[in-house]
Design a protein around this motif. Structure first.
Motif, PDB file in Angstrom:
ATOM      1  N   TYR A 191     -48.861   0.553 -10.366  1.00 33.73           N
ATOM      2  CA  TYR A 191     -48.251   1.802 -10.818  1.00 33.73           C
ATOM      3  C   TYR A 191     -46.824   1.925 -10.295  1.00 33.73           C
ATOM      4  CZ  TYR A 191     -47.320   6.667 -11.749  1.00 33.73           C
ATOM      5  OH  TYR A 191     -46.723   7.823 -12.197  1.00 33.73           O
ATOM      6  N   GLN A 192     -46.601   1.584  -9.033  1.00 28.59           N
ATOM      7  CA  GLN A 192     -45.253   1.661  -8.470  1.00 28.59           C
ATOM      8  C   GLN A 192     -44.298   0.688  -9.157  1.00 28.59           C
ATOM      9  OE1 GLN A 192     -46.343   0.889  -4.407  1.00 28.59           O
ATOM     10  NE2 GLN A 192     -46.265   3.050  -3.818  1.00 28.59           N
ATOM     11  N   ALA A 193     -44.806  -0.466  -9.561  1.00 28.83           N
ATOM     12  CA  ALA A 193     -43.964  -1.426 -10.271  1.00 28.83           C
ATOM     13  C   ALA A 193     -43.477  -0.841 -11.592  1.00 28.83           C
ATOM     14  CB  ALA A 193     -44.732  -2.725 -10.514  1.00 28.83           C
ATOM     15  N   ILE A 194     -44.382  -0.157 -12.307  1.00 35.03           N
ATOM     16  CA  ILE A 194     -43.989   0.473 -13.568  1.00 35.03           C
ATOM     17  C   ILE A 194     -43.041   1.646 -13.312  1.00 35.03           C
ATOM     18  CG2 ILE A 194     -44.861   1.762 -15.554  1.00 35.03           C
ATOM     19  CD1 ILE A 194     -47.418   0.054 -15.339  1.00 35.03           C
ATOM     20  N   ALA A 195     -43.332   2.462 -12.293  1.00 35.87           N
ATOM     21  CA  ALA A 195     -42.469   3.604 -11.965  1.00 35.87           C
ATOM     22  C   ALA A 195     -41.077   3.147 -11.558  1.00 35.87           C
ATOM     23  CB  ALA A 195     -43.098   4.436 -10.850  1.00 35.87           C
ATOM     24  N   SER A 196     -40.978   1.978 -10.924  1.00 32.08           N
ATOM     25  CA  SER A 196     -39.687   1.475 -10.451  1.00 32.08           C
ATOM     26  C   SER A 196     -38.747   1.104 -11.589  1.00 32.08           C
ATOM     27  CB  SER A 196     -39.892   0.254  -9.544  1.00 32.08           C
ATOM     28  OG  SER A 196     -40.561   0.619  -8.358  1.00 32.08           O
ATOM     29  N   LEU A 197     -39.270   0.977 -12.807  1.00 35.96           N
ATOM     30  CA  LEU A 197     -38.401   0.694 -13.943  1.00 35.96           C
ATOM     31  C   LEU A 197     -37.534   1.896 -14.295  1.00 35.96           C
ATOM     32  CD1 LEU A 197     -40.856  -1.261 -16.274  1.00 35.96           C
ATOM     33  CD2 LEU A 197     -39.019  -2.198 -14.868  1.00 35.96           C
ATOM     34  N   HIS A 198     -37.934   3.090 -13.865  1.00 38.87           N
ATOM     35  CA  HIS A 198     -37.156   4.304 -14.125  1.00 38.87           C
ATOM     36  C   HIS A 198     -36.304   4.632 -12.904  1.00 38.87           C
ATOM     37  CE1 HIS A 198     -36.311   8.590 -15.028  1.00 38.87           C
ATOM     38  NE2 HIS A 198     -36.472   8.228 -16.283  1.00 38.87           N
ATOM     39  N   THR A 199     -35.540   3.662 -12.452  1.00 40.55           N
ATOM     40  CA  THR A 199     -34.663   3.823 -11.292  1.00 40.55           C
ATOM     41  C   THR A 199     -33.371   3.068 -11.542  1.00 40.55           C
ATOM     42  OG1 THR A 199     -35.635   1.883 -10.218  1.00 40.55           O
ATOM     43  CG2 THR A 199     -36.586   4.021  -9.650  1.00 40.55           C
ATOM     44  N   ALA A 258     -32.061  14.300  -0.710  1.00 41.30           N
ATOM     45  CA  ALA A 258     -31.108  13.508   0.065  1.00 41.30           C
ATOM     46  C   ALA A 258     -30.748  12.263  -0.740  1.00 41.30           C
ATOM     47  CB  ALA A 258     -31.718  13.122   1.415  1.00 41.30           C
ATOM     48  N   PRO A 259     -29.712  11.518  -0.339  1.00 45.65           N
ATOM     49  CA  PRO A 259     -29.362  10.292  -1.054  1.00 45.65           C
ATOM     50  C   PRO A 259     -30.534   9.327  -1.166  1.00 45.65           C
ATOM     51  CG  PRO A 259     -27.615  10.886   0.460  1.00 45.65           C
ATOM     52  CD  PRO A 259     -28.766  11.821   0.749  1.00 45.65           C
ATOM     53  N   VAL A 260     -30.457   8.460  -2.148  1.00 42.82           N
ATOM     54  CA  VAL A 260     -31.526   7.511  -2.424  1.00 42.82           C
ATOM     55  C   VAL A 260     -31.787   6.619  -1.216  1.00 42.82           C
ATOM     56  CG1 VAL A 260     -32.227   5.575  -3.876  1.00 42.82           C
ATOM     57  CG2 VAL A 260     -31.013   7.509  -4.873  1.00 42.82           C
ATOM     58  N   ALA A 261     -33.059   6.471  -0.868  1.00 43.91           N
ATOM     59  CA  ALA A 261     -33.448   5.639   0.270  1.00 43.91           C
ATOM     60  C   ALA A 261     -33.236   4.162  -0.049  1.00 43.91           C
ATOM     61  CB  ALA A 261     -34.916   5.873   0.618  1.00 43.91           C
ATOM     62  N   PRO A 262     -32.909   3.334   0.948  1.00 42.99           N
ATOM     63  CA  PRO A 262     -32.688   1.905   0.697  1.00 42.99           C
ATOM     64  C   PRO A 262     -33.906   1.205   0.133  1.00 42.99           C
ATOM     65  CG  PRO A 262     -32.823   2.369   3.060  1.00 42.99           C
ATOM     66  CD  PRO A 262     -32.710   3.685   2.360  1.00 42.99           C
ATOM     67  N   GLU A 263     -35.105   1.675   0.501  1.00 41.46           N
ATOM     68  CA  GLU A 263     -36.315   1.044  -0.040  1.00 41.46           C
ATOM     69  C   GLU A 263     -36.408   1.241  -1.551  1.00 41.46           C
ATOM     70  OE1 GLU A 263     -37.241   2.303   4.222  1.00 41.46           O
ATOM     71  OE2 GLU A 263     -36.195   3.119   2.474  1.00 41.46           O
ATOM     72  N   LEU A 264     -35.915   2.395  -2.045  1.00 43.44           N
ATOM     73  CA  LEU A 264     -35.913   2.627  -3.480  1.00 43.44           C
ATOM     74  C   LEU A 264     -34.867   1.766  -4.157  1.00 43.44           C
ATOM     75  CD1 LEU A 264     -36.300   6.499  -3.627  1.00 43.44           C
ATOM     76  CD2 LEU A 264     -37.947   4.802  -4.429  1.00 43.44           C
ATOM     77  N   GLU A 265     -33.701   1.635  -3.514  1.00 46.22           N
ATOM     78  CA  GLU A 265     -32.687   0.730  -4.045  1.00 46.22           C
ATOM     79  C   GLU A 265     -33.272  -0.670  -4.171  1.00 46.22           C
ATOM     80  OE1 GLU A 265     -29.481   1.388  -4.763  1.00 46.22           O
ATOM     81  OE2 GLU A 265     -28.858   3.182  -3.672  1.00 46.22           O
ATOM     82  N   ALA A 266     -33.963  -1.103  -3.136  1.00 49.29           N
ATOM     83  CA  ALA A 266     -34.536  -2.449  -3.139  1.00 49.29           C
ATOM     84  C   ALA A 266     -35.592  -2.595  -4.218  1.00 49.29           C
ATOM     85  CB  ALA A 266     -35.134  -2.768  -1.769  1.00 49.29           C
ATOM     86  N   ALA A 267     -36.470  -1.591  -4.346  1.00 46.73           N
ATOM     87  CA  ALA A 267     -37.528  -1.668  -5.351  1.00 46.73           C
ATOM     88  C   ALA A 267     -36.949  -1.706  -6.753  1.00 46.73           C
ATOM     89  CB  ALA A 267     -38.472  -0.477  -5.207  1.00 46.73           C
ATOM     90  N   SER A 268     -35.867  -0.947  -6.952  1.00 46.96           N
ATOM     91  CA  SER A 268     -35.231  -0.937  -8.264  1.00 46.96           C
ATOM     92  C   SER A 268     -34.686  -2.310  -8.615  1.00 46.96           C
ATOM     93  CB  SER A 268     -34.100   0.097  -8.284  1.00 46.96           C
ATOM     94  OG  SER A 268     -33.397   0.046  -9.503  1.00 46.96           O
ATOM     95  N   PHE A 269     -33.988  -2.910  -7.654  1.00 49.86           N
ATOM     96  CA  PHE A 269     -33.442  -4.241  -7.905  1.00 49.86           C
ATOM     97  C   PHE A 269     -34.552  -5.279  -8.030  1.00 49.86           C
ATOM     98  CE2 PHE A 269     -29.476  -2.445  -6.155  1.00 49.86           C
ATOM     99  CZ  PHE A 269     -28.631  -2.811  -7.185  1.00 49.86           C
ATOM    100  N   GLN A 270     -35.581  -5.142  -7.226  1.00 43.60           N
ATOM    101  CA  GLN A 270     -36.694  -6.076  -7.303  1.00 43.60           C
ATOM    102  C   GLN A 270     -37.330  -6.051  -8.675  1.00 43.60           C
ATOM    103  OE1 GLN A 270     -39.326  -4.960  -4.160  1.00 43.60           O
ATOM    104  NE2 GLN A 270     -38.113  -5.915  -2.558  1.00 43.60           N
ATOM    105  N   ALA A 271     -37.463  -4.864  -9.223  1.00 46.56           N
ATOM    106  CA  ALA A 271     -38.134  -4.733 -10.507  1.00 46.56           C
ATOM    107  C   ALA A 271     -37.246  -5.107 -11.678  1.00 46.56           C
ATOM    108  CB  ALA A 271     -38.627  -3.295 -10.684  1.00 46.56           C
TER     109      ALA A 271
END
Length: 660
Positions: free
Chosen positions: A148-156, A463-476
């Motif tokens: 589910y998180q992999a699919i959600a990460s496409l909207h980042t 707050a500003p986007v967390a680095p883990e979200l940045e990473a997940a976005s790029f990963q996906a």
């Protein structure tokens, strides 16, 4: 350097002097060629305005940044695991196989749709969807990400450049919904018709905010089928704060406004002023902001499954609009706007890069895609509210029933945690959410056309986007990729995490930076530049901009709230052009004074970690941009002259320059 904003009502000025940073030097640089070309292209034949200027500024920087990322010139996160890649690719292959099959049978009589989406409260509509979402959430595709998180990460991240604020909004999300349903093995996403909640005396009492449906809405989600869901940031549990912001849920009036139009171009962004009431995307923003918590923040909204049920309703409205077009002799598969932002054109590829196969925006408008879904009619008194036991007909319209008075999440002291008065009761969910602090998901969606005066202010914040979200976005999205098409767009005020405007500007609210530099959180990688901010209230028309009657009606929104004291904020941001890092700070000026001056300290790359190039920008609390000036020496005299706002950061010794 000085950054000046000019308009008929007032002038802002921000000044940055040459500064010695230990043994480092800031030197004015010209605009990078591609960045300047973007500014020139976007401003050509545009009517000058503050809003347009800021949109162009944000768009061009993001476009330039993504090109730098794609070319491998600045940091990107590590790739997603091969297992994750295989999973996402398998979904796309299956989905596009269905689309191809549908296109081949377009002349055959339609017997049944592959997916039949019903209102979430209709009998039997919700449970199969819940079963699927929980299965996806409990299935890992990598050590730190479930399906589910992999699919959600496409909207980042980069997806937001072509998924919002343009004609591609509807086709992009149509494919996104179909992708989730493919992961659900054909189980349809039920649509959430929030108009039946809006007509309640208190929409926060709706049955959907119970354990039977979405779970609690008063903080961290601790009840219902999505309890304890998290984003890819460790410990970032899904949070809601229903009935907050000034935005309304979907309204019957908004639905009627959209359906009163005939052409697709009339209901898609960009829309301004009176035309905004016809924007389907604009009305879509309302429930996002009303729910609060994660849902108003584009980077993290899809991690709450309510996102998909809300978007299923948006898609249903679009399908009703398309049916009207067919009855009027208009082909909805070809009715695409002639003028579009990059990434939103009919032949631009929907940005699900790098997954196979690609699909164009115009392809997602086709009947071959539309045939994959059929919708249950919207609840009405004529159809007995779809025979739902959770809806009732009142005054000629369907209305949601309220949840039981007793809530599973009790406040401290035993009082129920829901309801207008109970919103101020410290429930366990709310205490947990407030103790965790602002949600690291970036900026909020733009306000919707309609406001709801029953709402209360949000207390959790963002707050500003967390680095883990940045990473997940790029990963996906960037696995193995070092080339990128132009699939960007003009950013509106509160769409991207790095857009330079906050949806709400108040003197009481601070701004917290993440200190992310090339994927690493380290304050040592930053040094600070004192920035001189000058406000000049004089203008050619003789109008006092602090007098409320002189402010355009469309500017009276969440971004531009007057403060009785006359104090206001000017935001100053630095954006790395050859490093991945953004820093934003604000200075307080006094709008009552003809001239007001102050200083803000803005972070940039520490040259001890290598040379860099940075671009400064600034805007006021109403979103009105500034223009840069640089301090130069002319015939032995120091003067401020217009400049690009771009600086080279080096460790060179300061020599023939005059520093104030």
């Amino acid at each position: 350097m000085a950054i000046v904003w000019t308009k008929a009502v007032s002038v802002f000025c921000l000044v940055l002097s040459l500064l010695k940073l230990s043994s480092a030097l800031l030197e004015p640089n010209p605009f990078p060629k591609t960045l300047k070309e973007c500014y020139d292209f976007r401003s050509y034949n545009m009517t000058p305005s503050d809003e347009v200027a800021l949109m162009i500024q944000n768009h061009c920087f993001k476009n330039y940044q993504y090109k730098q990322i794609a070319d491998g010139k600045i940091w990107t996160a590590p790739n997603i695991t091969q297992e994750g890649m295989n999973y996402i690719n398998s979904l796309f292959r299956k989905l596009f196989g269905e689309i191809v099959a549908s296109s081949k049978s377009k002349h055959q009589k339609r017997q049944a749709a592959v997916r039949f989406r019903r209102e979430v409260r209709s009998p039997g509509a919700f449970a199969p969807f819940v079963e699927c979402i929980r299965r996806l959430y409990n299935t890992q595709v990598s050590a730190n990400m479930n399906e589910y998180q992999a699919i959600a990460s496409l909207h980042t991240g980069q997806a937001l450049q072509s998924a919002h604020d343009g004609a591609a909004f509807l086709p992009w999300h149509r494919i996104y919904l179909l992708l989730l349903e493919t992961a659900c093995r054909g189980v349809p996403v039920p649509y959430w018709d929030s108009t039946v909640d809006h007509v309640m005396p208190d929409p926060t009492r709706s049955i959907v905010w119970s354990e039977q449906f979405f779970g609690n809405g008063d903080g961290q989600v601790l009840t219902g089928p999505f309890r304890n869901f998290q984003t890819t940031v460790p410990g970032d549990s899904i949070t809601r704060e229903i009935g907050t912001s000034r935005n309304a849920l979907f309204t019957k009036e908004g639905l009627a406004a959209v359906l009163s139009r005939t052409r697709y171009s009339e209901i898609v962004e960009p829309k301004r002023g009176r035309e905004y009431v016809y924007s389907l995307e604009g009305h879509h923003n309302g429930p996002h902001n009303w729910v609060g918590g994660h849902l108003p923040l584009p980077w993290v909204a899809a991690f709450d499954p309510v996102f998909f049920m809300h978007h299923a309703y948006v898609d249903a409205v679009w399908e009703v609009f398309r049916a009207q077009q067919i009855r009027n002799g208009i082909d909805p598969g070809r009715d695409y706007p002639l003028q579009n932002e990059p990434g939103h054109g009919p032949f631009d590829i929907i940005d699900f890069r790098p997954y196979f196969p690609p699909i164009r925006n115009i392809d997602a408008m086709s009947q071959a895609v539309a045939r994959l879904v059929r919708y249950e009619p919207f609840p009405s008194c004529q159809n007995n509210c779809n025979s739902s036991p959770h809806l009732t007909c009142v005054g000629g319209v369907c209305m949601s029933r309220a949840r039981p008075a007793a809530s599973p999440i009790e406040s401290f002291g035993g009082a129920a945690a829901f309801g207008p008065s109970a919103q101020d009761v410290p429930s366990q969910s709310r205490v947990l959410a407030q103790a965790r602090g602002p949600i690291p998901g970036g900026e909020r969606f733009r306000s919707s056309p309609f406001m709801d005066t029953r709402n209360r202010p949000n207390t959790i914040g963002n707050a500003p986007v967390a680095p883990e979200l940045e990473a997940a976005s790029f990963q996906a999205r960037t696995a193995g990729m070092r080339s990128k098409r132009d699939a960007s767009k003009i950013l509106h005020y509160n769409v991207s995490s790095n857009a330079h405007v906050q949806s709400v500007s108040s003197l009481e609210r601070s701004y917290t930076n993440t200190f992310i530099m090339d994927g690493v959180i380290d304050v040592k990688r930053w040094v600070y530049v004192p920035v001189r901010v000058v406000y000049n209230r004089t203008n050619a028309n003789g109008n006092d901009p602090t007098f409320k009657a002189n402010i355009l009606k469309e500017n009276l929104n969440e971004m531009c709230r007057a403060v009785g004291s006359g104090a206001s904020k000017v935001y100053v941001a630095s954006n790395g052009l050859d490093y991945f890092g953004t820093y934003k700070e604000f200075a307080i000026i006094d709008e009552r004074q003809p001239i007001s001056e102050t200083t803000a300290a803005v972070g940039i790359k520490n040259p001890d970690y290598g040379a860099g190039e940075v671009m400064f920008s600034a805007y006021d609390s109403c979103g009105r941009p500034c223009r840069p000036f640089c301090l130069t020496s002319i015939q032995g005299k120091q003067k401020y002259r217009p400049c690009s706002g771009v600086f080279k950061i080096s460790s060179a010794e300061l020599q023939r320059c005059v520093c104030p």
